[in-house]
Design an enzyme around this catalytic site. Structure first.
Site, PDB file in Angstrom:
ATOM      1  N   SER A   6       1.064  -2.581  -3.590  1.00 51.58           N
ATOM      2  CA  SER A   6       2.151  -1.856  -4.239  1.00 51.58           C
ATOM      3  C   SER A   6       3.260  -2.747  -4.768  1.00 51.58           C
ATOM      4  CB  SER A   6       2.760  -0.816  -3.299  1.00 51.58           C
ATOM      5  OG  SER A   6       3.479  -1.468  -2.276  1.00 51.58           O
ATOM      6  N   TYR A  43       1.132   1.074  -7.291  1.00 46.83           N
ATOM      7  CA  TYR A  43       1.949   2.256  -7.005  1.00 46.83           C
ATOM      8  C   TYR A  43       3.278   1.805  -6.413  1.00 46.83           C
ATOM      9  CZ  TYR A  43       0.532   1.547  -2.170  1.00 46.83           C
ATOM     10  OH  TYR A  43       0.320   1.000  -0.935  1.00 46.83           O
TER      11      TYR A  43
END
Length: 127
Positions: free
Chosen positions: A25, A58
């Protein structure tokens, strides 16, 4: 017809950290996320202006006011601390939605402070 349109952009942020041993991430200061309406766990596309790398991951919300832009896990191999990146989200919109769509763009300074917010319906700004 559904089209994929740019929805939000954090323009010219600087990478503050890189953490290979995290599960993945990008961690982004929560104040910045709120300014452009990007949510935790939302998919983002990232462009590294220093080396041309393009990748997706993400979002994890980071500490407010920290200016943190930290690439985690495998994505950390694609950046160096200090690199300038562009972080974008996209939305799938129908023709009616596109007519009123105005992406939110946060232009950052070298300390990851927002210096300008752009809410434009047309892509007429050159940065």
């Amino acid at each position: 017809m559904i089209r994929t349109m740019m929805n939000a952009k954090i323009h010219r942020a600087r990478v503050t950290e890189s953490n290979l041993n995290y599960v993945g991430s990008i961690t982004i200061d929560s104040d910045i996320l709120e300014a452009v309406d990007i949510l935790p766990n939302e998919k983002v596309a990232i462009v590294n202006n220093n080396n041309g790398a393009r990748f997706e991951t993400y979002v994890i919300a980071g500490e407010r006011g920290s200016g943190k832009i930290c690439l985690n896990g495998a994505a950390s191999r694609l950046v160096e601390v200090g690199d300038v990146v562009i972080i974008m989200t996209y939305a799938q919109l129908n023709e009616e939605e596109i007519k009123n769509h105005a992406p939110k763009v946060a232009v950052m300074n070298e300390d990851n402070v927002i210096i300008e917010m752009i809410h434009e319906k047309e892509n007429t700004i050159v940065l």
